[in-house]
Write an enzyme that holds these catalytic residues in place. Structure first.
Site, short mmCIF file in Angstrom:
data_model
loop_
_atom_site.label_atom_id
_atom_site.label_comp_id
_atom_site.label_asym_id
_atom_site.label_seq_id
_atom_site.Cartn_x
_atom_site.Cartn_y
_atom_site.Cartn_z
N THR A 41 52.45 40.30 -77.27
CA THR A 41 53.45 41.33 -77.52
C THR A 41 54.54 40.72 -78.40
O THR A 41 55.07 39.65 -78.07
CB THR A 41 54.05 41.84 -76.20
OG1 THR A 41 52.99 42.41 -75.41
CG2 THR A 41 55.11 42.89 -76.44
N ASN A 53 54.25 42.92 -66.90
CA ASN A 53 53.02 42.39 -66.32
C ASN A 53 53.28 41.54 -65.09
O ASN A 53 52.39 40.83 -64.63
CB ASN A 53 52.25 41.59 -67.37
CG ASN A 53 51.65 42.48 -68.44
OD1 ASN A 53 51.47 43.67 -68.23
ND2 ASN A 53 51.36 41.90 -69.60
N ASP A 105 49.97 37.13 -72.72
CA ASP A 105 50.73 38.38 -72.76
C ASP A 105 51.69 38.46 -71.59
O ASP A 105 51.84 39.53 -70.97
CB ASP A 105 49.79 39.58 -72.78
CG ASP A 105 50.50 40.86 -73.27
OD1 ASP A 105 51.52 40.73 -73.98
OD2 ASP A 105 50.02 41.96 -72.95
N LYS A 109 55.02 39.06 -69.82
CA LYS A 109 56.22 39.86 -70.08
C LYS A 109 56.60 40.53 -68.76
O LYS A 109 55.77 40.58 -67.83
CB LYS A 109 55.97 40.89 -71.17
CG LYS A 109 54.76 41.79 -70.95
CD LYS A 109 54.51 42.67 -72.18
CE LYS A 109 53.23 43.48 -72.00
NZ LYS A 109 52.93 44.29 -73.20
N ASP A 141 47.48 41.78 -65.67
CA ASP A 141 47.06 42.15 -67.03
C ASP A 141 46.48 40.96 -67.79
O ASP A 141 47.16 40.29 -68.56
CB ASP A 141 48.23 42.75 -67.81
CG ASP A 141 47.73 43.54 -69.02
OD1 ASP A 141 46.59 43.29 -69.47
OD2 ASP A 141 48.47 44.39 -69.51
#
Length: 439
Positions: A267, A215, A210, A212, A231
């Site tokens: 995501t 994060n 995840d 991105k 995260d």
């Protein structure tokens, strides 16, 4: 991308949970840089609407406000939920974030007065237990200057309290916008820190899943701050989870290609094509996400974006993106080459984290064009996205309880229907069983 973005999380599992949540267990990690951070599922971010996982930190004494305008002045309410054995060691200061199964508060250690963040996770529900287990198993194993540090943990049958570093420097894109001047040199300095953290994780067999901009958090507001990968709710430890299919080494024998995974999660705008096609995948999905992040950092726009998930997924699985519009004419060919080497459809041809750190653009910091100021174009593109997102989703908040990544165990019925339509319309394959062939 649209108003109903969600984070796909892996299905819940009881495996390994008994070893994670027992009666009270507390341990500390020794760290030279022992001041903290805040990390957790966050509220919706103004730049990229997929993230309702974002939360904001506040300086001491400031009142917290979520993106929907609600003030976070109910600290006593959450303080009452904290176990006395936790509050005996930490003074609860402010609520700084919330998620579907968690709350994050800013605290001070009563003895040292050092600030930290405590993430309180509800673990009675299978979904909350799964997220907690995944994150805790990873955080207990990592120790790197560019990865968020777990300080200690209190574990109870109903709740788990993770004491974490408190990152007060803001998100990567916030820093880009606030600088007023941003060049390729600045971009590579940030990316080198991210790549160092990701390389460390991959060498341990950990896939983040995840990555991105939301994060990626700065430890403190200073210009010399380190950048932290945070995260780990979707992270998985190679060989430790039920979804791991087994060794699948690439031709170069890289450690970050060792394990093949199969859970659809992440995501949407950052998910690699092999994830959307439900093929077995590896740590290479993180490198795809870093390619998307680099594109965003250099332009303020996204390589793959659409209000329709169907159209978005189709673009990703076809690898359709371009270097059109400002500021791309001012961006060096080396930077574009770096992005292209992170975004090939074939994961075996993507740069590994170790290779990416050695890419000429990162090594030379784009010396031939590093002084070109990209800030104006980046900021304009980000503002345009914000305006468009606001007009499409005027009341978008995290009140629905969604989070910004996706996983089969937590899709709503509507999202499941959308995903099925996505698969049919985009020609994506149905989930397939991976067969491992020993090298």
């Amino acid at each position: 991308m649209g108003c109903g973005n969600s984070k796909v999380l892996p299905g819940a599992s009881n495996k390994g949970y008994v070893s994670v949540v027992q009666s009270l267990v507390a341990f500390s990690k020794v760290d030279d840089d022992n001041e903290p951070k805040k990390r957790m599922e966050k509220q919706r971010h103004p730049w990229f609407s997929t993230s309702i996982n974002n939360f904001q930190t506040a300086s001491n004494g400031q009142q917290q406000t979520l993106s929907d305008g609600r003030h976070q002045d109910k600290v006593p309410t959450y303080k009452d939920k904290f176990d006395p054995r936790v509050t005996a060691r930490y003074d609860i200061k402010a609520l700084i974030g919330r998620g579907s199964f968690s709350r994050v508060v800013r605290v001070e250690h009563r003895a040292t007065r050092q600030p930290f963040a405590i993430k309180m996770m509800e673990v009675e529900a299978p979904e909350g237990r799964e997220v907690c287990t995944s994150e805790l198993v990873v955080l207990q194993r990592v120790s790197h200057s560019n990865v968020i540090q777990l300080i200690e943990v209190f574990q109870f049958p109903q709740r788990v309290y993770m004491v974490l570093e408190l990152a007060t420097g803001g998100e990567l894109l916030d820093r880009v916008v606030s600088r007023g001047h941003f060049t390729e040199r600045d971009a590579t300095q940030a990316l080198r820190m991210v790549l160092a953290g990701v390389e460390y994780l991959h060498n341990l067999g950990i896939t983040h899943r995840d990555l991105k901009p939301e994060n990626l958090l700065y430890y403190h507001p200073g210009a010399d701050s380190r950048l932290l990968v945070t995260d780990f709710g979707l992270a998985t430890f190679g060989g430790a989870g039920s979804e791991v299919l087994g060794p699948d080494r690439s031709s170069d024998g890289g450690a970050d290609r060792t394990w093949s995974l199969r859970t659809t999660c992440g995501t949407p705008e950052y998910m690699a094509p092999e994830v959307l096609q439900r093929k077995p995948y590896s740590c290479a999905v993180d490198m795809w996400a870093l390619g998307v992040i680099t594109y965003i950092v250099l332009s303020g726009s996204m390589p793959f974006e659409d209000d329709s998930r169907m159209v978005l997924y189709r673009a990703i699985v076809r690898g359709k993106y371009s270097f059109y519009g400002d500021p791309w004419p001012s961006v060096s060919n080396l930077a574009k080459d770096f992005i292209q080497r992170l975004l090939p459809l074939d994961p075996a041809t993507r740069l590994t984290a170790s290779q990416a750190i050695r890419h000429p653009w990162v090594v030379t910091m784009a010396a031939s064009s590093s002084m070109r100021n990209l800030h104006r174009s980046i900021s304009q593109n980000l503002r345009q996205r914000t305006s468009q997102s606001s007009s499409r989703c005027p009341s978008s908040t995290a009140s629905s309880g969604d989070s910004s990544s996706v996983g089969p165990g937590r899709l709503t019925s509507l999202e499941k229907k959308q995903q099925q339509q996505q698969v049919r319309a985009s020609g994506l394959t149905q989930p397939q069983r991976a067969i491992h062939h020993p090298a």
